[in-house]
Design an enzyme around this catalytic site. Sequence first.
Site, PDB file in Angstrom:
ATOM      1  N   LYS A 176       0.849  -1.190   0.000  1.00  0.00           N
ATOM      2  CA  LYS A 176       0.000   0.000   0.000  1.00  0.00           C
ATOM      3  C   LYS A 176       0.886   1.242   0.000  1.00  0.00           C
ATOM      4  CE  LYS A 176      -3.112   2.826   2.799  1.00  0.00           C
ATOM      5  NZ  LYS A 176      -2.251   4.003   2.558  1.00  0.00           N
ATOM      6  N   CYS A 284      12.746  10.576   8.978  1.00  0.00           N
ATOM      7  CA  CYS A 284      12.640  10.172  10.386  1.00  0.00           C
ATOM      8  C   CYS A 284      13.979  10.225  11.109  1.00  0.00           C
ATOM      9  CB  CYS A 284      12.029   8.780  10.492  1.00  0.00           C
ATOM     10  SG  CYS A 284      12.937   7.506   9.589  1.00  0.00           S
ATOM     11  N   GLU A 385       8.153  15.500  17.349  1.00  0.00           N
ATOM     12  CA  GLU A 385       8.804  15.440  16.039  1.00  0.00           C
ATOM     13  C   GLU A 385       8.256  16.543  15.131  1.00  0.00           C
ATOM     14  OE1 GLU A 385      10.074  11.992  12.855  1.00  0.00           O
ATOM     15  OE2 GLU A 385       8.102  11.855  13.797  1.00  0.00           O
TER      16      GLU A 385
END
Length: 486
Positions: A176, A284, A385
Site C-alpha cells: 500500500k 525520520c 517530532e
Amino acid sequence: MPSNTPHRLFINGDWLASKAGRYSEVHSPSSGALLGRVTEATAADVDLAIDAAEQAFEQWRLTTALARANLLLKLNQLIERDRSTLAHTISSEMGKPLKEAQAELDYCIDLIRFAAENARRIEGDIIPGSRSGEQILIQRLPHGVVAGIAAWNFPAALLGRKLGPALAAGNTVVLKPHELTPLSGLAIAALVKEAGFPPGVVNIVTGGIEVGQRLVANPKVKLVTMTGSTAAGKKIMAAAADTLKEVRLELGGKAPFIVMEDADLDDAADAAVRSRFGNAGQICTSNERTLVHAAVYDQFVEKLLARIKRLKVGDPLAADTDMGPKVSAAELDKVDRMVQKARQQGARVLLGGERLQGEAYDQGHFYAPTVLDGVTTDMEIAHQEVFGPVLSLIKVADFEEALRLANDSVYGLSAYIFTNNLQYLMRLGTDLDFGEIYVNREGGEAAQGFHHGYGDSGLGGEDGKYGLDAYSRHKTVYLNAGRTRI
C-alpha cells in the site's frame, strides 16, 4: 494534462478497477496542479489482492532462491532504465528536489540488490540432538502473505525496502503506497509486471486508512511491515493483536545532533544542514535537536547560518533547487504551529520562521528554512517530532549534559555526534540510547546496515541481514534416524 481515468489497482498481475468506483486526486505540493486520479480500494478489493497473494505463495515459495533473485535483479534493471521518469514522478507528487529523487531511486535499487544477492544466504542451523543419532534442524521459511504499508516521504525506496527482502525470502506481498504519493508505487507496479513476476506475487492497492485497516485485519496476512507515524504504528500493533500476526514498525524519531568542543565545525555544519533540510526535513532520521557545546556554540551557529542562507527553495523539478515544499497543507500548518508555539515559549528565530510567500510559492506548501535559538527542554518543539525544515539549537555545558538531553526522549531511532575524543566515542554504545548512531557524518543508512530504533521509534528493523531475517520464520525439526532408543 493527466487522464480523467483513475489509475487502477494492480492485483494478480493485472490492472483492475474497483467496483465501488471511488477515486482520489493527487496534486503537486509545489504548484497545486492535478497530477492524476487514483482508485480508492475497498475492503473487498484488498481481500481480492490478499487472496491472489495467498494463491501465488504456494508456487512462489517453491521457486528457487536464484530464480527469485533473478526476477528482483530484472526489476532493478527496469528501475534503472526508467530512473529519469520515476524521479520526475517522485518529485512531482512528493515535492523533493530531482537530485534527491534520483538518489532515492539509487537507494531503492541498492536495497533490492542486497535482498537479491542474499536470497541464497538465508541460513538455518544443524545442531546435535539430545538423543543418540539425532540431529536438530532449524530452518528459515517464508511467512506467507506480507502486507507492506509505506510512508509518503520516500515513496519508491520504502516500497523497495519491503518488496525486496519479502520476495527474496519467498513471501508474496500486498503493498500500500501512501495516499499522498501513490503514483510512484503504481509506476513500480508496471515494472513488476514487465519484469515477469508470476501473477499475485506482487500486488499494489491504493487508498487511505480503510485499505491499511483491512490489510492488518485480514487473517491471511502473516506479517505487517509499516513505515509511518508513531500514532499510526500503535494503532496497527493494537489491530494486529486480534489475529496475532507479526508486526514490524519503522516509526518516528527525534534525533539529537551533538557537536562537541573538539569537533570539526565545518564538517559538522555541512552535515547539520544536509541532515535537517534534506527532503525539507521530512526524514525520520533528520537532525531534530542540535546540541552544541558552549565553547564552540557561537562559531558553529555562524557557520550554520551562512550555509542555510545559501539554500535555494523552490520548484523541485528545477535542477538547481536545494529544498522543495512540504508534502501537504496539513503538514505545512503543523510545522508553522510548532514554530509559533516555540516562539511563544521563548525560542528566538535566527532565520526563517514563516511560510514562504510570493509568486513562486503561493500555490505550494513552502516553509522557509528555519533556525531557532534558545530552545530549552521544557518546550514542545524539543520533544515532539517536527518533520520539517526547522533546526532547534540547544547549548550544552559538557558531554554529560549532551548525553542526558539526547536521551531525554520517547524516541530512539537515530543520533549524531561530531567529536574525535576517544573517551566520548567509547561511551556511545552504552550511554547513547539510539538504534543507529552517526559519528562525524550526516545521516543516510546503508542497504547492508540495520535500520532500527527503540521506544516510540518502532519494533524490529529493516535492511541488511538482520532486516532480511524478519521476513522468514523458524521451523525446528528433530531428525531421528531411529537406530537407537534411549
